[in-house]
Every structure is written in structure tokens, then in C-alpha cells.
Design an enzyme around this catalytic site. Structure first.
Site, PDB file in Angstrom:
ATOM      1  CD  GLU A   6      -1.798   2.321   1.858  1.00 51.38           C
ATOM      2  OE1 GLU A   6      -1.371   3.108   0.889  1.00 51.38           O
ATOM      3  OE2 GLU A   6      -1.732   2.502   3.043  1.00 51.38           O
ATOM      4  CB  CYS A  66      -1.453   6.613   1.829  1.00 54.21           C
ATOM      5  SG  CYS A  66      -2.833   5.712   2.745  1.00 54.21           S
TER       6      CYS A  66
END
Length: 474
Positions: A219, A253
Site C-alpha cells: 500500500e 496516503c
């Protein structure tokens, strides 16, 4: 290096868990529930200490954000897995091989735990990036070793102590340390490895895992774009973008990185984002509601991106001002149409700054986005469903939120993950359960085998050859 059992090294923990996994055999639903509930109880018990530690690691991160993002976010993943994994773990019946199915042959897919999962978290969400994937790993029946971020050492220690009190290291353990420990960790023969962090480090993690053929979930993030269509309400879009960017001061993120809007509405959008942000944060330095940039290195990095744009003559709108040397809180910087070679155009910002770009046609913006690496998130604002669907059909990102930002990662029953440079694999929901399970195909023969009487075994005859030829059809 320290861990929840300091007498054991990384490889020792891995071997210990693998041996225990093999010795135990099948992992019952009751045991999976017990493990998930232990993590839930641990978080409930330690929430105050963990929030305090996260606040100290960031130099003043609001406890309400740590509680909402890391504690409640993790609890949501854990509880969803606890309450739904029984629906995911059963065998999946499949059609058997023709014509043997006529004689009782059956087939199914059996979902089994892979074994021991290594999970490397990151500093911006130091609990969530460990415990959310752990929820799926435990639901699938695995054991796990967690590697905490050295940039959040107080949080790491509180978590390690809490895990050591509640878990046998054969089931769950915590490892602490810097980049050298992370390198050692990623080079182990895990049954699966999860990493959250930058794309550059993700490449190193994947290269290390490849030496042992370890499957990975990465990720990674990227420059998540926002597309503000002509049908969008500028005031609504501005408020949601400002709110999303304010979360953790852009240190997420999936934080909006580049905002695209029609050239005729660029100024209005910039002014509205600034106004909404200023309402939330009328002051910067010393504002207890604002998360500081995590450390001096990242503070200098984000500041350098903004200063580089200014030096190039780019228009930069700063929302508020920060007193030098007071703390690491920064005003939000709106950087208007910087050139491609500007630092802020080339790197994920991951902080309180954002690029605004103009288009004449939204197709130009989508084309520009598609020329770059695929982002973890894409956001679209507008009421034009035809345009919305066109954007979805002609772009690719890890996930999408429409008429809002940073919301789709909260979907517990839908996969969260990246694509291309923003990562691979996913967790959350059934897809997360499958990520950490081995889908094992099983064929069971019937009581009668017709192959010899049908001439399907040597010596072959003309009848069998003719039967095969007739089976070749369009």
C-alpha cells in the site's frame, strides 16, 4: 532491535510461529474470534496510552484524530472481520470435470490460512497500518509479526508492551527498529508480507521478498488527484477538499494531492478552499487542533517543495503563517499551476500543501493523470453522471470517492489497496480475507471410473480419437 519478546530475533519469531502453526493444524472459527477479540480488548484498554504516545510522536497530534483514525479505524476493521469472517471461510463448491461429474466426481475450493504474515506499518497511521491488515490476517486463521515504524517510537513501545501482555509470541509479536531492521524483516521467508509506505521503499521490500518468493501486499500512495467537474458545487467541493487535506495535515496516503478544475473556476475554488481551511485553523503555530509535520526531515521536505515553487515564480497561496522555531505546524500552501519540473509536481507531497491545476476540458486533466503513475485514490466532484462515468471508465486508481475525499478507505466490506506504482493487493472485507488465504482446489473422484470402458486409456482406439475430434468445437 527490540520486540515484544526481546529474547527472540525476527527469524526466531517466524520459525516459532511457523512451527506452532503446523503443529496446531486447522484453525477453528472460535479461535479466530478469540484472537480478534483479544486485539479489540487491547485497543479498548490501551486507547488513552496509545493516543498519548501518538501525540508525543508527532509533537502535538490531536488526541481526537488519533482516536478517530487509528483507534476507531482499527476497531472498525477488527470488528467487521470478527462479525463476518464465518461467511467467508466456508468451502466454495465448483463444477467438477466432465464427464466424470456424471459418475459422482465433485470439486470445491477450500480456503486455508497461509501461515505467518509479516506486517510492516508506517508512521502516519502507526496503529491502523498494522492492525487493519492484521484483522484480515487473523480472520483468515494466520499468525503474525508486526514491524512498527521507528518514526513513531513511543507508539511502537506502548503497542509492543500491550501485545506482550495479551499474546503468546507464537501467535502475535511486535518487532521494533530502524531501516536495517526493516530490511532484515522484509528478507525473511514469510508466508505473506504486507508493507505500507513510499513507492521507493516498496520496491526494495518487493525485491527482498522476491528472493524467497514471498507474496506481497503493498500500500504505497502517490499523487492522488481531484477532478472538479463543471457541474460541481464549488463551495461544497472546496469544503470537502479542505477537510480531507486537513486530516493529519495531509500526512495520509490518500490525501488529495493535485486538484484539477476548469480555468474559469480556479480562482474561486482556491479562495473557497483557503476560506474553509482558515475557518478550521484561524492560527497555525501552537494550534492544538492541527497536527504538526511528524519530524524535522519531513518538515524541511514539504517546505522545500513550496519554496522551490516560489523560486520558480509560481503563485503560492499560504493559508495562515507559522512562527519560525515554535513547532512543526505549517500553513496550507496552495500552489497554482506549477511547471512539471517543479519539485512539488514530481513528488507525492504528504504534507500541508496542494497543487491546483486548470483545464479547458476535463478530458485534458484525465489524459494528464493517465500519463503519470496510477494513484492510490482518485476523487471526482460533479452531478453530471455521464461525465462521472466517463472519468471512471477512462482512469485507473486504487479506489475512488465521488463528491468527497478520503472516504472510500473507510469501507470495511470493500477492498482497499493500490494499483501499479500505488501498490498491489488489498485488505478489508472478504477480499482481505482471501488475500491472506490459500484458495486450494480439491477434486474428489466418484465411485466409478469409465475411462477404460470408453477406450480412453492405452492402447488407444479409433473410437476414442473420433470422440476427441468431435469435442473440438467453436
Amino acid at each position: 532491535m527490540t520486540q515484544s519478546n526481546p529474547s527472540l530475533g525476527i527469524r526466531q519469531l517466524l520459525d516459532l510461529q511457523k512451527q506452532a502453526f503446523i503443529a496446531q493444524g486447522p484453525v477453528s472459527a472460535e479461535l479466530r474470534v478469540q484472537r480478534l477479540q483479544q486485539v479489540i480488548d487491547m485497543l479498548v484498554e490501551c486507547k488513552d496510552a496509545l493516543c498519548e504516545a501518538m501525540g508525543e510522536d508527532f509533537g502535538g497530534r490531536p488526541a481526537v484524530f488519533s482516536l478517530a483514525n487509528d483507534i476507531l479505524g482499527s476497531l472498525s476493521s477488527l470488528k467487521h472481520a470478527r462479525d463476518h469472517f464465518r461467511d467467508w471461510m466456508g468451502d466454495s463448491e465448483r463444477p467438477s470435470v466432465k464427464p466424470f461429474d456424471m459418475f459422482g466426481a465433485t470439486a470445491w475450493v477450500k480456503y486455508q490460512p497461509k501461515g505467518v504474515i509479516g506486517i510492516i506499518g508506517t508512521w502516519n497511521a502507526p496503529l491502523f497500518t498494522l492492525l487493519s491488515p492484521l484483522a484480515c490476517a487473523f480472520a483468515a486463521g494466520n499468525r503474525a509479526v508486526l514491524k512498527t515504524s521507528e518514526i513513531a517510537p513511543r507508539t511502537a513501545q506502548v503497542l509492543a508492551d500491550a501485545v506482550a501482555r495479551r499474546f503468546d509470541p507464537q501467535v502475535l509479536a511486535v518487532v521494533q527498529g530502524g531501516p536495517e531492521v526493516a530490511a532484515e524483516f522484509s528478507g525473511q521467508p514469510w508466508d505473506h508480507l504486507v508493507f505500507t509506505g513510499s513507492t521507493a521503499v516498496g520496491k526494495l521490500i518487493m525485491a527482498a521478498a522476491a528472493k524467497n518468493l514471498v507474496p506481497v501486499t503493498l500500500e504505497l500512495g502517490g499523487k492522488s488527484p481531484v477532478l472538479v467537474g463543471n457541474s460541481a458545487d464549488v463551495a461544497n467541493a472546496a469544503e470537502r477538499i479542505a477537510v480531507g487535506k486537513a486530516l493529519n495535515s495531509g500526512q495520509l496516503c490518500v490525501a488529495p494531492d493535485v486538484v484539477w478544475v476548469h480555468e474559469s473556476r480556479l480562482q474561486a475554488l482556491a479562495e473557497a478552499i483557503a476560506a474553509r481551511y482558515r475557518e478550521m485553523y484561524p492560527t497555525v503555530s501552537g494550534n492544538a487542533d492541527m497536527t504538526p509535520v511528524v519530524n524535522e526531515r519531513h518538515h524541511a521536505r514539504v517546505s522545500a517543495y513550496v519554496n522551490d515553487a516560489k523560486a520558480r515564480g509560481v503563485t503560492v497561496v499560504e493559508v495562515g503563517s507559522a512562527a519560525a522555531g515554535v513547532d512543526r505546524r505549517l500553513p496550507l500552501a496552495l500552489v497554482i499551476d506549477p511547471p512539471p519540473e517543479a519539485e512539488i509536481s514530481r513528488h507525492e507531497i504528504f504534507g500541508p500543501a496542494m497543487v491546483l491545476r486548470s483545464f479547458q476540458d476535463i478530458r485534458e486533466a484525465v489524459a494528464a493523470i493517465n500519463e503519470g503513475e496510477r494513484p492510490l485514490a482518485l476523487y471526482y466532484f460533479g452531478s453530471d453522471e455521464a461525465e462521472q462515468n466517463w472519468v471512471l471508465d477512462h482512469s485507473l486508481s486504487g479506489g475512488v470517492s465521488i463528491n468527497d475525499v478520503v472516504m472510500h478507505p473507510a469501507l470495511e466490506d470493500a477492498p482497499f489497496g493500490g494499483v501499479g506504482a500505488s501498490g498491489m493487493g488489498h485488505y478489508h472485507g472478504r477480499e482481505g480475507f482471501l488475500e491472506f488465504s490459500h484458495a486450494r482446489s480439491v477434486y474428489k473422484a466418484g465411485n466409478h471410473d469409465p475411462r477404460r470402458e470408453w477406450g480412453m486409456l492405452p492402447p488407444y482406439n479409433a473410437q476414442f480419437e473420433q470422440m476427441l475430434a468431435q469435442a473440438v468445437t467453436p
